[in-house]
Design a protein around this motif. Structure first.
Motif, PDB file in Angstrom:
ATOM      1  N   GLU A 116     -74.592  15.398 -33.900  1.00  0.00           N
ATOM      2  CA  GLU A 116     -73.544  14.276 -34.214  1.00  0.00           C
ATOM      3  C   GLU A 116     -72.093  14.524 -33.845  1.00  0.00           C
ATOM      4  O   GLU A 116     -71.870  15.569 -33.902  1.00  0.00           O
ATOM      5  CB  GLU A 116     -73.552  13.957 -35.879  1.00  0.00           C
ATOM      6  CG  GLU A 116     -72.561  13.033 -36.280  1.00  0.00           C
ATOM      7  CD  GLU A 116     -72.404  12.970 -37.625  1.00  0.00           C
ATOM      8  OE1 GLU A 116     -71.827  12.023 -38.284  1.00  0.00           O
ATOM      9  OE2 GLU A 116     -72.633  14.031 -38.679  1.00  0.00           O
ATOM     10  N   CYS A 117     -71.657  13.455 -33.043  1.00  0.00           N
ATOM     11  CA  CYS A 117     -70.121  13.869 -32.947  1.00  0.00           C
ATOM     12  C   CYS A 117     -69.311  12.831 -33.761  1.00  0.00           C
ATOM     13  O   CYS A 117     -69.926  11.647 -33.935  1.00  0.00           O
ATOM     14  CB  CYS A 117     -69.963  13.414 -31.281  1.00  0.00           C
ATOM     15  SG  CYS A 117     -70.850  14.362 -30.113  1.00  0.00           S
ATOM     16  N   SER A 118     -68.078  13.003 -34.050  1.00  0.00           N
ATOM     17  CA  SER A 118     -67.413  12.445 -35.029  1.00  0.00           C
ATOM     18  C   SER A 118     -65.761  12.410 -34.599  1.00  0.00           C
ATOM     19  O   SER A 118     -65.574  13.466 -33.899  1.00  0.00           O
ATOM     20  CB  SER A 118     -67.681  12.588 -36.483  1.00  0.00           C
ATOM     21  OG  SER A 118     -67.553  13.906 -36.459  1.00  0.00           O
ATOM     22  N   ASN A 119     -65.079  11.576 -35.084  1.00  0.00           N
ATOM     23  CA  ASN A 119     -63.514  11.554 -34.746  1.00  0.00           C
ATOM     24  C   ASN A 119     -63.015  12.351 -35.986  1.00  0.00           C
ATOM     25  O   ASN A 119     -63.384  12.655 -37.076  1.00  0.00           O
ATOM     26  CB  ASN A 119     -63.136  10.313 -34.872  1.00  0.00           C
ATOM     27  CG  ASN A 119     -63.500   9.316 -33.829  1.00  0.00           C
ATOM     28  OD1 ASN A 119     -63.519   9.574 -32.807  1.00  0.00           O
ATOM     29  ND2 ASN A 119     -63.726   7.959 -34.134  1.00  0.00           N
ATOM     30  N   GLN A 123     -57.245  16.331 -34.536  1.00  0.00           N
ATOM     31  CA  GLN A 123     -58.338  16.878 -33.813  1.00  0.00           C
ATOM     32  C   GLN A 123     -57.867  18.329 -33.096  1.00  0.00           C
ATOM     33  O   GLN A 123     -56.697  18.525 -32.878  1.00  0.00           O
ATOM     34  CB  GLN A 123     -58.474  15.882 -32.652  1.00  0.00           C
ATOM     35  CG  GLN A 123     -59.300  16.512 -31.462  1.00  0.00           C
ATOM     36  CD  GLN A 123     -60.688  16.088 -31.731  1.00  0.00           C
ATOM     37  OE1 GLN A 123     -61.104  15.380 -32.735  1.00  0.00           O
ATOM     38  NE2 GLN A 123     -61.541  16.859 -31.212  1.00  0.00           N
ATOM     39  N   THR A 126     -58.978  21.302 -27.700  1.00  0.00           N
ATOM     40  CA  THR A 126     -60.380  21.817 -26.982  1.00  0.00           C
ATOM     41  C   THR A 126     -60.100  23.310 -26.434  1.00  0.00           C
ATOM     42  O   THR A 126     -61.037  24.067 -26.541  1.00  0.00           O
ATOM     43  CB  THR A 126     -60.416  21.014 -25.866  1.00  0.00           C
ATOM     44  OG1 THR A 126     -60.689  19.616 -26.160  1.00  0.00           O
ATOM     45  CG2 THR A 126     -61.753  21.366 -25.222  1.00  0.00           C
ATOM     46  N   VAL A 183     -71.938  21.860 -27.975  1.00  0.00           N
ATOM     47  CA  VAL A 183     -71.142  20.949 -28.731  1.00  0.00           C
ATOM     48  C   VAL A 183     -69.874  20.626 -27.749  1.00  0.00           C
ATOM     49  O   VAL A 183     -69.455  19.540 -27.935  1.00  0.00           O
ATOM     50  CB  VAL A 183     -70.762  21.551 -30.045  1.00  0.00           C
ATOM     51  CG1 VAL A 183     -69.870  20.891 -30.697  1.00  0.00           C
ATOM     52  CG2 VAL A 183     -71.870  21.640 -31.008  1.00  0.00           C
ATOM     53  N   CYS A 187     -69.498  16.828 -27.403  1.00  0.00           N
ATOM     54  CA  CYS A 187     -68.559  16.207 -28.104  1.00  0.00           C
ATOM     55  C   CYS A 187     -67.000  16.550 -27.610  1.00  0.00           C
ATOM     56  O   CYS A 187     -66.221  15.574 -27.707  1.00  0.00           O
ATOM     57  CB  CYS A 187     -68.907  16.563 -29.590  1.00  0.00           C
ATOM     58  SG  CYS A 187     -70.366  16.157 -30.178  1.00  0.00           S
ATOM     59  N   ASN A 190     -65.343  14.689 -25.392  1.00  0.00           N
ATOM     60  CA  ASN A 190     -64.890  13.037 -25.546  1.00  0.00           C
ATOM     61  C   ASN A 190     -63.926  13.130 -26.424  1.00  0.00           C
ATOM     62  O   ASN A 190     -63.682  11.883 -27.063  1.00  0.00           O
ATOM     63  CB  ASN A 190     -66.172  12.449 -26.117  1.00  0.00           C
ATOM     64  CG  ASN A 190     -67.208  12.694 -24.616  1.00  0.00           C
ATOM     65  OD1 ASN A 190     -67.005  12.276 -23.725  1.00  0.00           O
ATOM     66  ND2 ASN A 190     -68.460  12.688 -25.250  1.00  0.00           N
ATOM     67  N   GLN A 192     -63.729  14.487 -29.389  1.00  0.00           N
ATOM     68  CA  GLN A 192     -64.355  14.564 -30.652  1.00  0.00           C
ATOM     69  C   GLN A 192     -64.849  15.882 -31.088  1.00  0.00           C
ATOM     70  O   GLN A 192     -64.981  16.932 -30.339  1.00  0.00           O
ATOM     71  CB  GLN A 192     -65.637  13.561 -30.979  1.00  0.00           C
ATOM     72  CG  GLN A 192     -65.212  12.018 -30.552  1.00  0.00           C
ATOM     73  CD  GLN A 192     -66.536  11.266 -30.773  1.00  0.00           C
ATOM     74  OE1 GLN A 192     -67.465  11.484 -30.004  1.00  0.00           O
ATOM     75  NE2 GLN A 192     -66.616  10.328 -31.438  1.00  0.00           N
ATOM     76  N   GLY A 194     -68.072  17.930 -33.459  1.00  0.00           N
ATOM     77  CA  GLY A 194     -69.345  17.603 -33.484  1.00  0.00           C
ATOM     78  C   GLY A 194     -70.347  18.852 -34.071  1.00  0.00           C
ATOM     79  O   GLY A 194     -69.687  20.017 -34.512  1.00  0.00           O
ATOM     80  N   GLY A 207     -71.464  24.136 -35.238  1.00  0.00           N
ATOM     81  CA  GLY A 207     -70.476  23.120 -34.689  1.00  0.00           C
ATOM     82  C   GLY A 207     -69.136  23.433 -34.637  1.00  0.00           C
ATOM     83  O   GLY A 207     -68.711  24.686 -35.192  1.00  0.00           O
TER      84      GLY A 207
END
Length: 221
Positions: A116-119, A123, A126, A183, A187, A190, A192, A194, A207
């Motif tokens: 599952e990826c989520s906002n 954030q 990365t 992950v 995710c 993008n 997000q 995850g 994750g």
């Protein structure tokens, strides 16, 4: 005699294909790092004692490890299947030829991993999560994780985790690092956060969240 020779030749060819396939799949990452060859978690025997994972000797000062518990409940209905070439099969080489052939036929259904990826607001950076992945992969640790407990790895804005969802299990930081790398590919690229969920017993999830956020748990028991 000729039939036996042909059967032996076919089994040898199948073993070679299996070996190449596993090496390709277990060596495949996001393109930024080499995945570890490892095995999937297995159920732990006896009492499980919680401890923080090892830190690599040259880890950055801001990289921390610890333990925790998942508290944010999520439904498995939101999960999507992880692409087959990103799943660590973790198969050991079988000595018996018929066992080899049986596993070759069923290889695609051996692992049931979902994601599952989520906002997230805010954030995690990365770059911070990639430091977490690299440090986990360098940790060289074997761990027992109690049921409903988590291992936590953090660096600046990013928090990585690995949780046992249903029962105590044994795993390694090599396996955890591979899941965090996946992950990253699915995710983080993008924008997000995850989670990957292993639905085959012993069930687990792994994750990223923003530093300090609650950890997810899924109804897969």
């Amino acid at each position: 005699m000729k039939l036996l020779f042909l059967l032996t030749l076919f089994i040898g060819f199948a073993l070679a294909l299996e070996s190449v396939g596993l090496e390709e799949r277990q060596g495949r990452g996001t393109g930024k790092r080499t995945r570890k060859r490892t095995h999937r978690p297995k159920k732990a025997d006896g009492a499980a004692t919680a401890r923080a994972p090892n830190r690599p000797r040259n880890a950055p000062a801001d990289f921390k490890t610890g333990t925790g518990r998942a508290s944010r409940k999520r439904s498995k209905s939101v999960l999507k299947k992880v692409p087959a070439d990103m799943i660590d099969p973790g198969m050991r080489r079988r000595q018996e030829s018929y066992e080899v052939l049986r596993h070759l036929r069923s290889r695609q259904s051996n692992a049931q991993d979902f994601f599952e990826c989520s906002n997230s607001n805010p954030q995690p950076a990365t770059a911070d999560c990639e430091v977490v992945i690299d440090q986990v992969m360098d940790s060289n640790d074997e761990l027992v994780v109690a049921a409903s407990s988590c291992l936590v790895f953090s660096y600046k804005t990013c928090q990585g985790f690995f949780c046992s969802l249903c029962t105590a299990l044994q795993t390694t930081t090599d396996f955890i690092g591979n899941q965090l790398d996946t992950v990253d590919a699915l995710c983080l690229g993008n924008g997000q956060v995850g989670t990957i969920v292993g639905q085959d017993p012993p069930q687990w999830d792994a994750g990223f969240t923003y530093q300090g956020d609650s950890l997810p748990t899924y109804d897969v028991c």
